[in-house]
Design a protein around this motif. Structure first.
Motif, PDB file in Angstrom:
ATOM      1  N   ARG A  46      37.709  77.154  26.531  1.00  0.00           N
ATOM      2  CA  ARG A  46      37.206  75.950  26.534  1.00  0.00           C
ATOM      3  C   ARG A  46      36.791  75.407  25.170  1.00  0.00           C
ATOM      4  O   ARG A  46      36.059  76.012  24.514  1.00  0.00           O
ATOM      5  N   ALA A  85      47.429  76.136  37.044  1.00  0.00           N
ATOM      6  CA  ALA A  85      46.121  75.403  37.722  1.00  0.00           C
ATOM      7  C   ALA A  85      44.877  76.089  37.377  1.00  0.00           C
ATOM      8  O   ALA A  85      43.930  75.194  37.018  1.00  0.00           O
ATOM      9  N   ALA A  86      44.771  77.242  37.100  1.00  0.00           N
ATOM     10  CA  ALA A  86      43.592  77.981  36.798  1.00  0.00           C
ATOM     11  C   ALA A  86      43.393  77.642  35.361  1.00  0.00           C
ATOM     12  O   ALA A  86      42.201  77.438  35.063  1.00  0.00           O
ATOM     13  N   ARG A 131      41.969  74.228  34.770  1.00  0.00           N
ATOM     14  CA  ARG A 131      40.475  74.089  35.414  1.00  0.00           C
ATOM     15  C   ARG A 131      39.846  74.446  34.096  1.00  0.00           C
ATOM     16  O   ARG A 131      38.584  73.936  34.132  1.00  0.00           O
ATOM     17  N   ASP A 132      40.156  75.388  33.480  1.00  0.00           N
ATOM     18  CA  ASP A 132      39.346  75.991  32.354  1.00  0.00           C
ATOM     19  C   ASP A 132      39.806  75.249  31.038  1.00  0.00           C
ATOM     20  O   ASP A 132      38.665  75.562  30.134  1.00  0.00           O
ATOM     21  N   GLU A 153      41.828  66.967  29.896  1.00  0.00           N
ATOM     22  CA  GLU A 153      42.378  66.526  31.047  1.00  0.00           C
ATOM     23  C   GLU A 153      44.059  67.032  31.057  1.00  0.00           C
ATOM     24  O   GLU A 153      44.718  66.951  30.078  1.00  0.00           O
TER      25      GLU A 153
END
Length: 216
Positions: free
Chosen positions: A2, A33-34, A37-38, A42
């Motif tokens: 992140r 997708a994982a 998400r992290d 966007e």
């Protein structure tokens, strides 16, 4: 991974070339997708068609055709066992012995129509699960319509009967050929950087961060 707030562009655009009957595409979707998400920004995903076997007639169990192609039922069972472990690690339901052979062109037409309605990823996910875990028949327009409706896209049977989505799939398959896609899943970031295969979520996370830094 992140990144610090404010350090990334608002959107990273990713096109994913895949085929619904490809187990590596099913796995790759979950891993990507994982990672998305992290990710600190966007991620906008657009699904693009690719057909592993454009001449498939559909019907019958995939296990039968796989055994002919790869040298017998024992080798297919070994491949399934390995894939089950990988799917389980991503909490994906997987029952390859149920999977039916399919010509996926009409499934890709549904995915193209789903893009217009803003529910493409949901429809892709539903079709993947239907084929790889539920043994649903993706050759059948009624089945495709039912699955699409469950994911938020209504009226599919009538639109398929009217030929909708066919031109879009033809055009996008030509794009795949032009840019040299020979296997899937195939990920194109911001129209400029490509990644092939169902890489780890960590790899995808690093790719997203690198592309975001370059695009920014």
């Amino acid at each position: 991974m992140r990144a610090p707030p404010g350090s990334l562009p608002s959107v990273v655009n990713v096109e994913i070339f895949s085929d619904v009957v490809c187990p590596w595409c099913y796995l790759g979707r979950a891993r990507f997708a994982a990672a998305a998400r992290d990710f600190g920004g966007e991620v906008n995903v657009t699904w693009r068609p690719y057909q592993l076997d454009p001449g498939a007639s559909g019907g019958g169990l995939m296990n039968d055709s796989l055994a002919e192609k790869f040298g017998g039922v024992d080798r297919v069972a070994e491949a399934h066992a390995r894939m089950r472990e990988l799917m389980a690690a991503e909490d994906l339901p997987y029952a390859p012995e149920k999977a039916l052979s399919a010509n996926t062109r009409d499934a890709h037409r549904v995915i193209a129509l789903a893009a217009e309605a803003g529910v493409q990823d949901a429809v892709v996910g539903r079709l993947f699960r239907a084929h790889h875990a539920e043994g649903r028949d993706l050759n059948d327009h009624g089945t495709l319509a039912e699955l699409a409706a469950e994911a938020g896209l209504a009226g599919v049977a009538e639109r398929l009967a009217a030929g909708e989505g066919d031109a879009a799939v033809t055009a996008q398959l030509e794009v795949a050929r032009t840019i040299g896609v020979t296997g899937v899943p195939f990920f194109v970031f911001e129209g400029a950087w490509a990644v092939s295969g169902a890489q780890s979520r960590e790899f995808f996370g690093s790719a997203l961060a690198e592309v975001a830094a370059k695009a920014g």
